[in-house]
Design a protein around this motif. Structure first.
Motif, PDB file in Angstrom:
ATOM      1  N   VAL A   1      35.261  60.377  76.056  1.00  0.00           N
ATOM      2  CA  VAL A   1      34.776  59.056  75.659  1.00  0.00           C
ATOM      3  C   VAL A   1      35.609  57.938  76.285  1.00  0.00           C
ATOM      4  O   VAL A   1      35.064  56.922  76.713  1.00  0.00           O
ATOM      5  CB  VAL A   1      34.672  58.913  74.124  1.00  0.00           C
ATOM      6  N   LEU A   2      36.925  58.120  76.366  1.00  0.00           N
ATOM      7  CA  LEU A   2      37.777  57.086  76.966  1.00  0.00           C
ATOM      8  C   LEU A   2      37.515  56.957  78.463  1.00  0.00           C
ATOM      9  O   LEU A   2      37.475  55.846  78.999  1.00  0.00           O
ATOM     10  CB  LEU A   2      39.248  57.384  76.703  1.00  0.00           C
ATOM     11  N   LEU A   3      37.304  58.067  79.122  1.00  0.00           N
ATOM     12  CA  LEU A   3      36.999  58.040  80.551  1.00  0.00           C
ATOM     13  C   LEU A   3      35.663  57.334  80.798  1.00  0.00           C
ATOM     14  O   LEU A   3      35.538  56.520  81.713  1.00  0.00           O
ATOM     15  CB  LEU A   3      36.976  59.469  81.100  1.00  0.00           C
ATOM     16  N   GLU A   4      34.688  57.622  79.958  1.00  0.00           N
ATOM     17  CA  GLU A   4      33.383  56.964  80.083  1.00  0.00           C
ATOM     18  C   GLU A   4      33.517  55.451  79.875  1.00  0.00           C
ATOM     19  O   GLU A   4      32.946  54.661  80.622  1.00  0.00           O
ATOM     20  CB  GLU A   4      32.397  57.538  79.065  1.00  0.00           C
ATOM     21  N   MET A   5      34.269  55.041  78.864  1.00  0.00           N
ATOM     22  CA  MET A   5      34.482  53.612  78.613  1.00  0.00           C
ATOM     23  C   MET A   5      35.183  52.954  79.796  1.00  0.00           C
ATOM     24  O   MET A   5      34.836  51.834  80.186  1.00  0.00           O
ATOM     25  CB  MET A   5      35.303  53.414  77.334  1.00  0.00           C
TER      26      MET A   5
ATOM     27  N   GLY B   1      33.934  49.986  82.725  1.00  0.00           N
ATOM     28  CA  GLY B   1      34.657  48.730  82.801  1.00  0.00           C
ATOM     29  C   GLY B   1      34.983  48.103  81.458  1.00  0.00           C
ATOM     30  O   GLY B   1      35.334  46.932  81.385  1.00  0.00           O
ATOM     31  N   LEU B   2      34.900  48.889  80.391  1.00  0.00           N
ATOM     32  CA  LEU B   2      35.189  48.355  79.057  1.00  0.00           C
ATOM     33  C   LEU B   2      36.679  48.357  78.734  1.00  0.00           C
ATOM     34  O   LEU B   2      37.142  47.520  77.955  1.00  0.00           O
ATOM     35  CB  LEU B   2      34.428  49.160  77.995  1.00  0.00           C
ATOM     36  N   ILE B   3      37.408  49.309  79.300  1.00  0.00           N
ATOM     37  CA  ILE B   3      38.843  49.417  79.050  1.00  0.00           C
ATOM     38  C   ILE B   3      39.552  49.899  80.308  1.00  0.00           C
ATOM     39  O   ILE B   3      38.913  50.396  81.237  1.00  0.00           O
ATOM     40  CB  ILE B   3      39.177  50.415  77.899  1.00  0.00           C
ATOM     41  N   ILE B   4      40.848  49.752  80.280  1.00  0.00           N
ATOM     42  CA  ILE B   4      41.710  50.433  81.245  1.00  0.00           C
ATOM     43  C   ILE B   4      42.287  51.613  80.471  1.00  0.00           C
ATOM     44  O   ILE B   4      42.886  51.429  79.404  1.00  0.00           O
ATOM     45  CB  ILE B   4      42.859  49.534  81.729  1.00  0.00           C
ATOM     46  N   TYR B   5      42.064  52.806  80.973  1.00  0.00           N
ATOM     47  CA  TYR B   5      42.601  54.016  80.354  1.00  0.00           C
ATOM     48  C   TYR B   5      43.702  54.527  81.263  1.00  0.00           C
ATOM     49  O   TYR B   5      43.464  54.812  82.435  1.00  0.00           O
ATOM     50  CB  TYR B   5      41.489  55.056  80.191  1.00  0.00           C
ATOM     51  N   ALA B   6      44.917  54.569  80.740  1.00  0.00           N
ATOM     52  CA  ALA B   6      46.055  54.996  81.555  1.00  0.00           C
ATOM     53  C   ALA B   6      46.859  56.049  80.810  1.00  0.00           C
ATOM     54  O   ALA B   6      46.873  56.086  79.581  1.00  0.00           O
ATOM     55  CB  ALA B   6      46.936  53.802  81.893  1.00  0.00           C
TER      56      ALA B   6
ATOM     57  N   GLY C   1      39.380  45.834  82.974  1.00  0.00           N
ATOM     58  CA  GLY C   1      39.034  45.086  81.774  1.00  0.00           C
ATOM     59  C   GLY C   1      40.270  44.486  81.157  1.00  0.00           C
ATOM     60  O   GLY C   1      41.386  44.649  81.661  1.00  0.00           O
ATOM     61  N   GLU C   2      40.072  43.773  80.068  1.00  0.00           N
ATOM     62  CA  GLU C   2      41.192  43.120  79.389  1.00  0.00           C
ATOM     63  C   GLU C   2      41.858  44.018  78.364  1.00  0.00           C
ATOM     64  O   GLU C   2      42.989  43.787  77.989  1.00  0.00           O
ATOM     65  CB  GLU C   2      40.721  41.826  78.737  1.00  0.00           C
ATOM     66  N   ARG C   3      41.156  45.023  77.881  1.00  0.00           N
ATOM     67  CA  ARG C   3      41.717  45.940  76.884  1.00  0.00           C
ATOM     68  C   ARG C   3      42.242  47.183  77.583  1.00  0.00           C
ATOM     69  O   ARG C   3      41.563  47.763  78.412  1.00  0.00           O
ATOM     70  CB  ARG C   3      40.667  46.341  75.866  1.00  0.00           C
ATOM     71  N   ALA C   4      43.455  47.554  77.213  1.00  0.00           N
ATOM     72  CA  ALA C   4      44.069  48.728  77.830  1.00  0.00           C
ATOM     73  C   ALA C   4      44.525  49.698  76.755  1.00  0.00           C
ATOM     74  O   ALA C   4      44.972  49.288  75.687  1.00  0.00           O
ATOM     75  CB  ALA C   4      45.257  48.310  78.684  1.00  0.00           C
ATOM     76  N   LEU C   5      44.389  50.965  77.058  1.00  0.00           N
ATOM     77  CA  LEU C   5      44.951  52.028  76.235  1.00  0.00           C
ATOM     78  C   LEU C   5      45.819  52.880  77.150  1.00  0.00           C
ATOM     79  O   LEU C   5      45.329  53.454  78.122  1.00  0.00           O
ATOM     80  CB  LEU C   5      43.864  52.890  75.603  1.00  0.00           C
ATOM     81  N   VAL C   6      47.108  52.905  76.833  1.00  0.00           N
ATOM     82  CA  VAL C   6      48.046  53.731  77.588  1.00  0.00           C
ATOM     83  C   VAL C   6      48.517  54.842  76.663  1.00  0.00           C
ATOM     84  O   VAL C   6      48.979  54.574  75.557  1.00  0.00           O
ATOM     85  CB  VAL C   6      49.265  52.925  78.082  1.00  0.00           C
TER      86      VAL C   6
ATOM     87  N   THR D   1      40.957  51.188  66.540  1.00  0.00           N
ATOM     88  CA  THR D   1      42.066  50.346  66.993  1.00  0.00           C
ATOM     89  C   THR D   1      41.703  49.619  68.284  1.00  0.00           C
ATOM     90  O   THR D   1      42.009  48.431  68.438  1.00  0.00           O
ATOM     91  CB  THR D   1      43.351  51.181  67.173  1.00  0.00           C
ATOM     92  N   LEU D   2      41.022  50.285  69.197  1.00  0.00           N
ATOM     93  CA  LEU D   2      40.589  49.640  70.433  1.00  0.00           C
ATOM     94  C   LEU D   2      39.658  48.473  70.129  1.00  0.00           C
ATOM     95  O   LEU D   2      39.769  47.395  70.724  1.00  0.00           O
ATOM     96  CB  LEU D   2      39.851  50.640  71.337  1.00  0.00           C
ATOM     97  N   SER D   3      38.738  48.671  69.215  1.00  0.00           N
ATOM     98  CA  SER D   3      37.766  47.615  68.912  1.00  0.00           C
ATOM     99  C   SER D   3      38.411  46.450  68.155  1.00  0.00           C
ATOM    100  O   SER D   3      37.873  45.349  68.160  1.00  0.00           O
ATOM    101  CB  SER D   3      36.580  48.166  68.123  1.00  0.00           C
ATOM    102  N   SER D   4      39.576  46.679  67.530  1.00  0.00           N
ATOM    103  CA  SER D   4      40.237  45.605  66.775  1.00  0.00           C
ATOM    104  C   SER D   4      41.068  44.672  67.659  1.00  0.00           C
ATOM    105  O   SER D   4      41.566  43.665  67.181  1.00  0.00           O
ATOM    106  CB  SER D   4      41.117  46.187  65.676  1.00  0.00           C
ATOM    107  N   LEU D   5      41.251  45.031  68.942  1.00  0.00           N
ATOM    108  CA  LEU D   5      42.080  44.195  69.825  1.00  0.00           C
ATOM    109  C   LEU D   5      41.470  42.824  70.038  1.00  0.00           C
ATOM    110  O   LEU D   5      40.355  42.603  70.240  1.00  0.00           O
ATOM    111  CB  LEU D   5      42.286  44.881  71.184  1.00  0.00           C
TER     112      LEU D   5
END
Length: 182
Positions: free
Chosen positions: A74-78, A82-87, A49-54, A178-182
């Motif tokens: 919740v982050l793993l599920e997202m 395909g809603l986010i990249i969780y790293a 996805g275009e949104r990433a959380l590291v 914060t994720l939703s505000s990106l």
């Protein structure tokens, strides 16, 4: 206002200010090249996805463990949807965590979240003997975007080439906001 009332009112305002929870302090980041490099070096990367959380973490950091336990599901599920990249990127602060981070890098990518889960839950894990690998590379690139300790969260919109860094623990609701505000 009479002096005793004024004094009481001032005390009340002071107490209210003390207990009011401040909003997370987010520092802007516009270094897309560094963020992409961090995503390449991350020990854990799930989703697209275009949104990433590291999350920059240390396996002996108590607030990293708290953040992980409260947000992982919740982050793993997202990420899986395909809603986010969780790293998760190694940022070793505690010397006694180095062998754990090396061990994390020596196991298969599919087993890494389970390893982190076990360490953060207090279970004893086998570490064996592993070379350092690119453990320090992630830290060097992380410092380019303002990371200086753990936990640090990097929220980034890859399509817009902008995001934020937050140092310290964040509640699950603050992470989601914060994720939703990106």
């Amino acid at each position: 206002m009479s002096p005793p009332v004024k004094c009481f009112y001032g005390l009340f305002v002071s107490i209210a200010v003390l207990f009011r929870r401040p909003r997370p302090r987010l520092t802007p980041v516009t270094r897309g090249d560094a963020v992409r490099r961090i995503l390449e070096l991350a020990s854990v990367k799930v989703g697209s996805g275009e949104r990433a959380l590291v999350v920059f973490f240390d396996l002996r950091c108590p607030f990293c463990a708290k953040l992980f336990r409260e947000t992982e599901e919740v982050l793993l599920e997202m990420a899986q949807r395909g809603l986010i990249i969780y790293a998760m990127c190694d940022y070793v602060v505690h010397r006694e965590a180095e062998h754990l981070h090396r061990a994390l890098r020596c196991i298969s990518e599919g087993e890494r979240l389970g390893f982190i889960r076990e360490v953060f839950s207090g279970k004893r894990v086998e570490t064996g003997s592993c070379p350092e690998g690119n453990l320090r590379e992630c830290e060097k690139v992380a410092e380019e975007v303002g990371v200086y300790g753990t936990p640090t969260l990097l929220f980034y919109h890859l399509g817009k080439d902008r995001g934020y860094v937050h140092f310290g623990y964040m509640s699950p609701s603050e992470v989601m906001e914060t994720l939703s505000s990106l």
